[in-house]
Motif scaffolding. Structure first.
Motif, PDB file in Angstrom:
ATOM      1  N   GLN A 285      22.944 -26.213  10.529  1.00  0.00           N
ATOM      2  CA  GLN A 285      23.309 -26.562   9.418  1.00  0.00           C
ATOM      3  C   GLN A 285      23.895 -25.547   8.679  1.00  0.00           C
ATOM      4  O   GLN A 285      25.170 -25.930   8.201  1.00  0.00           O
ATOM      5  CB  GLN A 285      22.017 -27.074   8.693  1.00  0.00           C
ATOM      6  CG  GLN A 285      21.574 -28.402   9.415  1.00  0.00           C
ATOM      7  CD  GLN A 285      20.272 -28.979   8.715  1.00  0.00           C
ATOM      8  OE1 GLN A 285      20.038 -28.446   7.576  1.00  0.00           O
ATOM      9  NE2 GLN A 285      19.612 -29.855   9.245  1.00  0.00           N
ATOM     10  N   ARG A 286      23.694 -24.350   8.987  1.00  0.00           N
ATOM     11  CA  ARG A 286      24.576 -23.232   8.351  1.00  0.00           C
ATOM     12  C   ARG A 286      25.911 -23.244   8.928  1.00  0.00           C
ATOM     13  O   ARG A 286      26.837 -23.027   7.860  1.00  0.00           O
ATOM     14  CB  ARG A 286      23.528 -21.909   8.471  1.00  0.00           C
ATOM     15  CG  ARG A 286      22.576 -21.816   7.361  1.00  0.00           C
ATOM     16  CD  ARG A 286      21.998 -20.307   7.385  1.00  0.00           C
ATOM     17  NE  ARG A 286      21.389 -20.143   8.683  1.00  0.00           N
ATOM     18  CZ  ARG A 286      22.011 -19.229   9.718  1.00  0.00           C
ATOM     19  NH1 ARG A 286      23.295 -18.646   9.336  1.00  0.00           N
ATOM     20  NH2 ARG A 286      21.569 -18.775  10.844  1.00  0.00           N
ATOM     21  N   VAL A 287      25.983 -23.162  10.203  1.00  0.00           N
ATOM     22  CA  VAL A 287      27.310 -23.136  10.755  1.00  0.00           C
ATOM     23  C   VAL A 287      27.957 -24.369  10.399  1.00  0.00           C
ATOM     24  O   VAL A 287      29.165 -24.260  10.040  1.00  0.00           O
ATOM     25  CB  VAL A 287      27.119 -23.173  12.638  1.00  0.00           C
ATOM     26  CG1 VAL A 287      28.383 -23.503  13.072  1.00  0.00           C
ATOM     27  CG2 VAL A 287      26.699 -21.989  12.834  1.00  0.00           C
TER      28      VAL A 287
ATOM     29  N   ARG B  86      30.368 -14.833  10.237  1.00  0.00           N
ATOM     30  CA  ARG B  86      29.117 -14.601   9.291  1.00  0.00           C
ATOM     31  C   ARG B  86      27.732 -15.522   9.771  1.00  0.00           C
ATOM     32  O   ARG B  86      26.917 -14.540   9.794  1.00  0.00           O
ATOM     33  CB  ARG B  86      29.589 -14.744   8.017  1.00  0.00           C
ATOM     34  CG  ARG B  86      28.480 -14.180   6.973  1.00  0.00           C
ATOM     35  CD  ARG B  86      28.724 -14.348   5.346  1.00  0.00           C
ATOM     36  NE  ARG B  86      30.123 -13.662   5.484  1.00  0.00           N
ATOM     37  CZ  ARG B  86      30.661 -13.303   4.265  1.00  0.00           C
ATOM     38  NH1 ARG B  86      30.075 -14.045   3.126  1.00  0.00           N
ATOM     39  NH2 ARG B  86      31.751 -12.762   3.956  1.00  0.00           N
ATOM     40  N   GLU B  87      27.816 -16.544  10.108  1.00  0.00           N
ATOM     41  CA  GLU B  87      26.592 -17.294  10.174  1.00  0.00           C
ATOM     42  C   GLU B  87      26.060 -17.027  11.626  1.00  0.00           C
ATOM     43  O   GLU B  87      24.806 -16.789  11.817  1.00  0.00           O
ATOM     44  CB  GLU B  87      26.921 -18.786  10.277  1.00  0.00           C
ATOM     45  CG  GLU B  87      27.358 -19.385   8.928  1.00  0.00           C
ATOM     46  CD  GLU B  87      26.544 -18.920   7.522  1.00  0.00           C
ATOM     47  OE1 GLU B  87      25.466 -18.662   7.753  1.00  0.00           O
ATOM     48  OE2 GLU B  87      27.230 -18.642   6.858  1.00  0.00           O
ATOM     49  N   VAL B  88      26.784 -16.796  12.688  1.00  0.00           N
ATOM     50  CA  VAL B  88      26.543 -16.535  14.033  1.00  0.00           C
ATOM     51  C   VAL B  88      25.846 -15.059  13.760  1.00  0.00           C
ATOM     52  O   VAL B  88      24.861 -14.946  14.744  1.00  0.00           O
ATOM     53  CB  VAL B  88      27.698 -16.302  14.760  1.00  0.00           C
ATOM     54  CG1 VAL B  88      27.295 -15.924  16.231  1.00  0.00           C
ATOM     55  CG2 VAL B  88      27.960 -17.793  15.101  1.00  0.00           C
ATOM     56  N   ALA B  89      26.582 -14.072  13.079  1.00  0.00           N
ATOM     57  CA  ALA B  89      25.793 -12.821  12.954  1.00  0.00           C
ATOM     58  C   ALA B  89      24.678 -12.540  12.156  1.00  0.00           C
ATOM     59  O   ALA B  89      23.679 -12.030  12.511  1.00  0.00           O
ATOM     60  CB  ALA B  89      26.902 -11.642  12.099  1.00  0.00           C
ATOM     61  N   THR B  90      24.407 -13.591  11.369  1.00  0.00           N
ATOM     62  CA  THR B  90      23.160 -13.838  10.575  1.00  0.00           C
ATOM     63  C   THR B  90      22.162 -14.316  11.623  1.00  0.00           C
ATOM     64  O   THR B  90      20.869 -14.015  11.457  1.00  0.00           O
ATOM     65  CB  THR B  90      23.313 -14.848   9.461  1.00  0.00           C
ATOM     66  OG1 THR B  90      24.136 -14.242   8.702  1.00  0.00           O
ATOM     67  CG2 THR B  90      21.793 -15.108   8.871  1.00  0.00           C
ATOM     68  N   THR B  91      22.519 -15.298  12.528  1.00  0.00           N
ATOM     69  CA  THR B  91      21.384 -15.782  13.606  1.00  0.00           C
ATOM     70  C   THR B  91      21.025 -14.845  14.298  1.00  0.00           C
ATOM     71  O   THR B  91      19.886 -14.477  14.666  1.00  0.00           O
ATOM     72  CB  THR B  91      22.054 -16.959  14.394  1.00  0.00           C
ATOM     73  OG1 THR B  91      22.500 -18.030  13.376  1.00  0.00           O
ATOM     74  CG2 THR B  91      21.285 -17.522  15.638  1.00  0.00           C
ATOM     75  N   ARG B  92      22.001 -14.102  14.764  1.00  0.00           N
ATOM     76  CA  ARG B  92      21.415 -12.796  15.866  1.00  0.00           C
ATOM     77  C   ARG B  92      20.799 -11.715  14.996  1.00  0.00           C
ATOM     78  O   ARG B  92      19.802 -11.232  15.737  1.00  0.00           O
ATOM     79  CB  ARG B  92      23.037 -12.041  16.234  1.00  0.00           C
ATOM     80  CG  ARG B  92      23.673 -13.079  17.524  1.00  0.00           C
ATOM     81  CD  ARG B  92      24.912 -12.413  17.766  1.00  0.00           C
ATOM     82  NE  ARG B  92      24.883 -11.062  18.586  1.00  0.00           N
ATOM     83  CZ  ARG B  92      24.504 -10.875  19.856  1.00  0.00           C
ATOM     84  NH1 ARG B  92      24.659 -12.055  20.631  1.00  0.00           N
ATOM     85  NH2 ARG B  92      24.413  -9.801  20.256  1.00  0.00           N
ATOM     86  N   ALA B  93      21.141 -11.472  13.647  1.00  0.00           N
ATOM     87  CA  ALA B  93      20.313 -10.531  13.283  1.00  0.00           C
ATOM     88  C   ALA B  93      18.994 -10.724  12.766  1.00  0.00           C
ATOM     89  O   ALA B  93      18.025  -9.999  12.797  1.00  0.00           O
ATOM     90  CB  ALA B  93      20.740 -10.199  11.721  1.00  0.00           C
ATOM     91  N   GLY B  94      18.341 -12.171  13.113  1.00  0.00           N
ATOM     92  CA  GLY B  94      17.277 -12.690  12.682  1.00  0.00           C
ATOM     93  C   GLY B  94      16.254 -12.351  14.083  1.00  0.00           C
ATOM     94  O   GLY B  94      15.118 -12.804  13.912  1.00  0.00           O
ATOM     95  N   PHE B  95      16.805 -11.957  15.158  1.00  0.00           N
ATOM     96  CA  PHE B  95      16.070 -11.838  16.388  1.00  0.00           C
ATOM     97  C   PHE B  95      15.460 -10.352  16.824  1.00  0.00           C
ATOM     98  O   PHE B  95      16.534  -9.390  16.279  1.00  0.00           O
ATOM     99  CB  PHE B  95      16.669 -12.316  17.619  1.00  0.00           C
ATOM    100  CG  PHE B  95      16.994 -13.725  17.423  1.00  0.00           C
ATOM    101  CD1 PHE B  95      15.893 -14.719  17.458  1.00  0.00           C
ATOM    102  CD2 PHE B  95      18.253 -14.283  17.108  1.00  0.00           C
ATOM    103  CE1 PHE B  95      16.037 -16.052  17.215  1.00  0.00           C
ATOM    104  CE2 PHE B  95      18.541 -15.679  17.046  1.00  0.00           C
ATOM    105  CZ  PHE B  95      17.374 -16.596  16.999  1.00  0.00           C
ATOM    106  N   ASP B  96      14.636 -10.075  17.363  1.00  0.00           N
ATOM    107  CA  ASP B  96      14.102  -8.908  17.890  1.00  0.00           C
ATOM    108  C   ASP B  96      15.599  -8.230  18.684  1.00  0.00           C
ATOM    109  O   ASP B  96      15.906  -8.927  19.652  1.00  0.00           O
ATOM    110  CB  ASP B  96      12.852  -8.954  18.886  1.00  0.00           C
ATOM    111  CG  ASP B  96      12.452  -7.656  19.222  1.00  0.00           C
ATOM    112  OD1 ASP B  96      13.096  -7.159  20.185  1.00  0.00           O
ATOM    113  OD2 ASP B  96      11.512  -6.930  18.538  1.00  0.00           O
ATOM    114  N   ALA B  97      15.657  -6.685  18.636  1.00  0.00           N
ATOM    115  CA  ALA B  97      16.640  -6.548  19.238  1.00  0.00           C
ATOM    116  C   ALA B  97      16.668  -6.542  20.923  1.00  0.00           C
ATOM    117  O   ALA B  97      17.441  -6.713  21.567  1.00  0.00           O
ATOM    118  CB  ALA B  97      17.060  -4.957  18.980  1.00  0.00           C
TER     119      ALA B  97
END
Length: 311
Positions: free
Chosen positions: A158-160, A287-298
């Protein structure tokens, strides 16, 4: 010894790549386990008045033993599954399968078993998703402004779509055809196989091949049922399911070609984005994809990227 019952459920019609794979699974089980298994396949619970999403509670409660379902619906319970929902990241099926069959797929299967009542025994191809609508050609985010779009019940999705200018609405797939018909939604996003087999093209005459996401359908089993199986029975189920998975993925690839031909023959306008046009969509959602990636353990991101690169 009495045969072990294995009740498998789905929510699509006979032409669906998932329904066809369900029948392959049943045949392979018979060949692998013979009289040791009593397999039944309810291919479309929607015909009996259920919502498609009822499959999840039916399997977790043990009413059914197994089903297929989109991983996106379970990301609220197992947030790590959202790593599949990175829009405009996966370029082709081979690399998607490298992720599903690799270290990341095994890691996520373990998390599902730990956090839910499911055991994930394989992953099916839920198709490259595209946008259909009844208003006109969509060739840039400017064409998306203010359109009501049906999306999956998933925050990342939905954010995307908000970033592209859409107004996202969540609707169960059972009610999607009527929502397209009566104008509840102006647009929706789905693989071509669903657009055609659900009859959405009867109301949406424009399709844009955005390939914004390849969907993942997990093959979910009741965890307690799997835990009760003898080792040789479980091994037989896994072998049969792998046969069905390979067949299902082949069906999905073939169906893109067949559905394209059928849609064009029925007068549907299909827009293929140029590299430059697609980049505009990618940039608008970066920006939304980057936000998604930032929410996960490295570590999960590393597994995803390594598996993707190995495809």
């Amino acid at each position: 010894m009495a045969p072990i019952s294995l009740k498998f459920g789905g929510y699509q019609g006979p032409a669906s790549v998932h329904s066809r794979a369900g029948h392959v699974f049943g045949k392979a089980l018979s060949e692998t386990l013979g009289n040791a298994v009593d397999f039944t396949f309810d291919s479309n619970i929607v015909e009996r008045g259920h919502k498609a999403s009822d499959l999840l509670s039916m399997v977790e409660s043990g009413t059914l033993d197994a089903c297929y379902f989109s991983s996106s619906y379970l990301a609220s319970r197992v947030p790590e599954l959202g790593i599949f929902d990175q829009h405009f990241i996966v370029p082709d099926r081979n690399r998607a399968y490298s992720v599903l069959d690799g270290a990341l797929g095994r890691e996520l299967s373990g998390l599902m078993e730990k956090k839910t009542g499911y055991a994930v025994l394989d992953f099916w191809d839920n198709g490259f998703r595209h946008i259909s609508n009844g208003k006109g050609p969509i060739l840039s985010p400017d064409d998306c402004q203010g359109l009501k779009i049906r999306t999956l019940a998933n925050d990342n999705h939905q954010r995307v779509f908000r970033a592209l200018g859409f107004e996202p609405i969540t609707i169960d797939v059972r009610d999607l055809p009527s929502a397209c018909a009566d104008g509840t939604v102006d647009a929706q996003e789905n693989p071509l196989t669903n657009i055609y087999n659900f009859g959405l093209h009867n109301h949406h005459k424009h399709i844009t091949l955005t390939r914004h996401l390849i969907g993942v359908a997990m093959v979910l089993f009741n965890k307690q049922a799997v835990g009760s199986w003898p080792a040789d029975f479980k091994e037989g189920v896994q072998r049969a399911l792998r046969q069905a998975t390979l067949a299902q993925r082949g069906f999905a690839d073939e169906d893109d070609i067949l559905c394209t031909e059928r849609l064009v023959a029925e007068g549907i306008e299909i827009q293929e984005l140029s590299d430059a046009q697609r980049k505009v969509f990618v940039d608008a959602t970066s920006r939304e994809v980057a936000t998604t990636r930032a929410g996960f353990d490295a570590r999960l991101i590393t597994l995803f990227d390594e598996d993707l690169a190995s495809g």
